[in-house]
Design a protein around this motif. Sequence first.
Motif: not given
Length: 88
Positions: A14-21, A29-30, A48-52
């Motif tokens: 969650i942190s990683n996807t949020s930071n990249l976004a 991210l892609d 992964w699915a839900r956080s992205t």
Amino acid sequence: MDRATEFRQIGDVISNTSNLAHAGKWEELDNLLVTLDMSQSTVLLLSWARSTYPMRTKCPNWQDTIFRIKEEFDSRGENSELLLKGLL
């Protein structure tokens, strides 16, 4: 894997996807989605699915990744339709 480790890994996803976004690093991210390790636990793949999901329009491979996750869940005997409800 113990629960504490799994919770920490979920937080990392969650942190990683949020930071990249927040940084607008959509291509990075892609690329993470394209190379996602499908041997991860069901809970981590769901993370992964839900956080992205909110970034799905910025990641051209998001939908393909969701289909790959669905196929993985199906191969494990999981109820992929229920687990991925709203994402398919």
